[in-house]
Design a protein around this motif. Structure first.
Motif, PDB file in Angstrom:
ATOM      1  N   LEU A  76      61.719  34.820  23.759  1.00 32.78           N
ATOM      2  CA  LEU A  76      61.840  34.691  25.205  1.00 32.78           C
ATOM      3  C   LEU A  76      61.453  35.931  26.099  1.00 32.78           C
ATOM      4  O   LEU A  76      61.017  36.233  27.119  1.00 32.78           O
ATOM      5  CB  LEU A  76      63.270  34.242  25.492  1.00 32.78           C
ATOM      6  N   ASP A  77      62.475  36.992  25.279  1.00 26.79           N
ATOM      7  CA  ASP A  77      62.181  38.447  25.957  1.00 26.79           C
ATOM      8  C   ASP A  77      62.486  39.310  24.717  1.00 26.79           C
ATOM      9  O   ASP A  77      63.505  39.481  24.287  1.00 26.79           O
ATOM     10  CB  ASP A  77      63.383  38.476  26.931  1.00 26.79           C
ATOM     11  N   ALA A  78      61.447  40.236  24.503  1.00 29.04           N
ATOM     12  CA  ALA A  78      61.410  40.979  23.201  1.00 29.04           C
ATOM     13  C   ALA A  78      62.408  42.144  23.397  1.00 29.04           C
ATOM     14  O   ALA A  78      62.783  42.612  22.598  1.00 29.04           O
ATOM     15  CB  ALA A  78      60.262  41.477  23.003  1.00 29.04           C
ATOM     16  N   ALA A  79      63.033  42.357  24.787  1.00 30.27           N
ATOM     17  CA  ALA A  79      63.620  43.421  24.968  1.00 30.27           C
ATOM     18  C   ALA A  79      65.285  43.247  25.006  1.00 30.27           C
ATOM     19  O   ALA A  79      65.962  43.767  25.092  1.00 30.27           O
ATOM     20  CB  ALA A  79      63.535  44.158  26.196  1.00 30.27           C
ATOM     21  N   CYS A  80      65.458  41.547  24.750  1.00 29.40           N
ATOM     22  CA  CYS A  80      66.754  41.215  24.923  1.00 29.40           C
ATOM     23  C   CYS A  80      67.559  41.239  23.666  1.00 29.40           C
ATOM     24  O   CYS A  80      66.844  40.677  22.281  1.00 29.40           O
ATOM     25  CB  CYS A  80      66.668  40.105  25.552  1.00 29.40           C
ATOM     26  N   GLY A  81      68.784  41.312  23.448  1.00 28.38           N
ATOM     27  CA  GLY A  81      69.369  41.336  22.013  1.00 28.38           C
ATOM     28  C   GLY A  81      70.272  40.166  21.969  1.00 28.38           C
ATOM     29  O   GLY A  81      70.843  40.073  21.008  1.00 28.38           O
ATOM     30  N   CYS A  82      70.234  39.112  22.568  1.00 30.14           N
ATOM     31  CA  CYS A  82      70.832  37.770  22.789  1.00 30.14           C
ATOM     32  C   CYS A  82      70.345  36.961  21.418  1.00 30.14           C
ATOM     33  O   CYS A  82      69.344  37.204  20.981  1.00 30.14           O
ATOM     34  CB  CYS A  82      70.819  37.276  23.945  1.00 30.14           C
ATOM     35  N   PRO A  83      71.084  36.204  21.057  1.00 25.17           N
ATOM     36  CA  PRO A  83      70.791  35.397  19.768  1.00 25.17           C
ATOM     37  C   PRO A  83      69.487  34.554  19.903  1.00 25.17           C
ATOM     38  O   PRO A  83      68.820  34.345  19.246  1.00 25.17           O
ATOM     39  CB  PRO A  83      72.069  34.537  19.403  1.00 25.17           C
ATOM     40  N   ALA A  84      69.501  34.157  21.268  1.00 23.80           N
ATOM     41  CA  ALA A  84      68.095  33.447  21.484  1.00 23.80           C
ATOM     42  C   ALA A  84      66.934  34.142  21.513  1.00 23.80           C
ATOM     43  O   ALA A  84      65.887  33.501  20.973  1.00 23.80           O
ATOM     44  CB  ALA A  84      68.177  32.912  23.214  1.00 23.80           C
ATOM     45  N   CYS A  85      66.932  35.233  21.635  1.00 24.30           N
ATOM     46  CA  CYS A  85      65.686  36.191  21.707  1.00 24.30           C
ATOM     47  C   CYS A  85      65.683  36.957  20.277  1.00 24.30           C
ATOM     48  O   CYS A  85      64.470  37.020  19.901  1.00 24.30           O
ATOM     49  CB  CYS A  85      65.780  37.371  22.854  1.00 24.30           C
ATOM     50  N   ARG A  86      66.813  37.085  19.579  1.00 19.74           N
ATOM     51  CA  ARG A  86      66.540  37.793  18.378  1.00 19.74           C
ATOM     52  C   ARG A  86      66.141  36.781  17.176  1.00 19.74           C
ATOM     53  O   ARG A  86      65.610  36.948  16.297  1.00 19.74           O
ATOM     54  CB  ARG A  86      68.080  38.282  17.998  1.00 19.74           C
ATOM     55  N   ASN A  87      66.684  35.395  17.353  1.00 19.00           N
ATOM     56  CA  ASN A  87      66.594  34.508  16.164  1.00 19.00           C
ATOM     57  C   ASN A  87      65.792  33.341  16.433  1.00 19.00           C
ATOM     58  O   ASN A  87      65.591  32.739  15.540  1.00 19.00           O
ATOM     59  CB  ASN A  87      67.907  34.104  15.839  1.00 19.00           C
ATOM     60  N   TYR A  88      65.285  33.206  17.508  1.00 18.47           N
ATOM     61  CA  TYR A  88      64.300  31.822  17.915  1.00 18.47           C
ATOM     62  C   TYR A  88      63.213  32.502  18.920  1.00 18.47           C
ATOM     63  O   TYR A  88      63.353  33.046  19.374  1.00 18.47           O
ATOM     64  CB  TYR A  88      65.158  30.939  18.871  1.00 18.47           C
ATOM     65  N   SER A  89      62.240  31.500  18.426  1.00 16.82           N
ATOM     66  CA  SER A  89      60.909  31.477  19.297  1.00 16.82           C
ATOM     67  C   SER A  89      60.767  30.694  20.671  1.00 16.82           C
ATOM     68  O   SER A  89      61.853  29.811  20.808  1.00 16.82           O
ATOM     69  CB  SER A  89      59.840  30.801  18.381  1.00 16.82           C
ATOM     70  N   ARG A  90      59.901  31.152  21.463  1.00 14.92           N
ATOM     71  CA  ARG A  90      59.991  29.960  22.517  1.00 14.92           C
ATOM     72  C   ARG A  90      59.612  28.754  21.994  1.00 14.92           C
ATOM     73  O   ARG A  90      60.235  27.763  22.875  1.00 14.92           O
ATOM     74  CB  ARG A  90      58.836  30.722  23.436  1.00 14.92           C
ATOM     75  N   ALA A  91      58.975  28.712  21.171  1.00 17.81           N
ATOM     76  CA  ALA A  91      58.427  27.170  20.755  1.00 17.81           C
ATOM     77  C   ALA A  91      59.839  26.449  20.584  1.00 17.81           C
ATOM     78  O   ALA A  91      59.732  25.187  20.801  1.00 17.81           O
ATOM     79  CB  ALA A  91      57.424  27.203  19.635  1.00 17.81           C
TER      80      ALA A  91
END
Length: 376
Positions: free
Chosen positions: A301-316
């Protein structure tokens, strides 16, 4: 750790300020964004997850908690902090906003407000004294005066009468609050978009004396331009050596504009509510993850964000679980939005401390103007 409530400014850059509020339950770095835990929970989040985003303080809602499970029950069970497993500071609103929003369910008079519960229709009475009692039973660290504010636009006479009623209630709130070491009471400035009425309100609040001061009656339909026009003078009408809290704000650019005008604290349901409906706040603007363009996108979702949604999951994946209304979709999107807001606050604190807030603002607006990353 000291048992006193204190506020210390550490740096200023223009009108933007960074500092630290000290409470017995920990420090609050300012500018601070408070996630909203209306009914004793930040929707879709565990308390430790909220803390992991960088939040120093949460907001609880007097009106909702007094109706369910009741303040008396929470008190018997040890107070709101233990009840919801949050050992950091909590600010509780007074119930005043619900007085405004209940509409046909409430009857206002000089002493307080009588209303019917939106849950079961039962009749209740809120006065400044009862609001102080409820917030004492909840055990909140920062207590808000009971106030009343009209929706905007409203005519000047209505705004003036409402402001003066709120100032009478502020004095009663202060008297009812009493002497509570380690706890703070904030007064709430009212006056709509009328500069002289805001000044009158601020003068009356100063005369009463509070640990901090809120700017109320904004973000209630007036639009960003009008809100910013008011914030060009309203914060500076309040004491400079006390925290300034803008209630119910807001979108990321609202928050940046408020900090630029001297605001120290904010709260809003937007990051959590938007997360539950598939909207994400990113450095490049708002992303609707339910849009079909994300269905095959393997990128974060946002390559610069360190949250689990951005670290571990794709936009898809986020697109899939959000469209399918799976609970994990709301959880991940909410976590991301809360992380974005806390990163936003940390970025502003650092920029103010380093004397580069104007440059930081320019970079913030430029990144948002770029828009979301292109379709893969």
């Amino acid at each position: 750790m000291t048992a006193a409530f204190d506020f210390a400014l550490e740096a200023s850059d223009g009108r933007a300020r960074t500092g630290r509020i000290t409470t017995p339950r920990g420090e609050i770095r300012t500018p601070a964004f408070m996630p909203v835990g209306t009914a004793g929970t930040v929707k879709g989040m565990l308390p430790e997850s909220v803390r992991a985003t960088g939040a120093d303080i949460l907001l609880g809602n007097t009106y909702h908690l007094m109706l369910r499970p009741t303040a008396e029950r929470i008190d018997r069970l040890g107070g709101l902090h233990g009840f919801m497993n949050w050992d950091r500071p909590i600010l509780t609103d007074s119930g005043g906003f619900q007085v405004m929003s209940l509409g046909a369910l409430r009857k206002l008079d000089a002493d307080g407000v009588t209303f019917k519960s939106h849950i079961d229709g039962s009749k209740h009475r809120l006065t400044p004294e009862r609001s102080m009692e409820i917030q004492r039973l909840l055990g909140s660290d920062i207590v808000m005066c009971f106030d009343e504010c009209p929706s905007l636009p409203a005519d000047r006479d209505r705004i003036a009468a409402s402001m003066r009623l709120s100032m009478d209630w502020a004095a009663r709130s202060k008297a009812a609050f009493g002497d509570r070491p380690g706890h703070a009471l904030f007064g709430i400035q009212q006056g709509g978009l009328e500069r002289d009425l805001r000044a009158e309100s601020a003068e009356r609040l100063r005369a009463i004396g509070f640990h901090g001061y809120a700017i109320g009656g904004l973000a209630v339909g007036e639009g960003q331009a009008a809100m910013f026009d008011c914030l060009d003078y309203a914060p500076e009408q309040l004491p400079a050596d006390r925290p300034r809290y803008l209630m119910g704000v807001g979108k990321p650019d609202d928050i940046v504009g408020a900090v630029a005008r001297g605001v120290d604290m904010m709260d809003c349901v937007l990051p959590t509510r938007s997360g539950r409906t598939g909207q994400a706040f990113t450095r490049h603007g708002v992303v609707n993850i339910r849009n079909a363009r994300h269905a095959d996108d393997p990128r974060p979702l946002d390559a610069a964000c360190g949250c689990p949604a951005c670290r571990n999951y794709s936009r898809a994946y986020l697109h899939h679980v959000s469209r399918a209304k799976e609970i994990i979709g709301s959880m991940l999107m909410t976590w991301h939005n809360l992380q974005f807001y806390q990163d936003l606050m940390a970025g502003m604190r650092g920029a103010i401390a380093e004397g580069r807030f104007d440059a930081w603002q320019a970079e913030f607006h430029a990144a948002r103007a770029e828009g979301d990353i292109p379709h893969p």
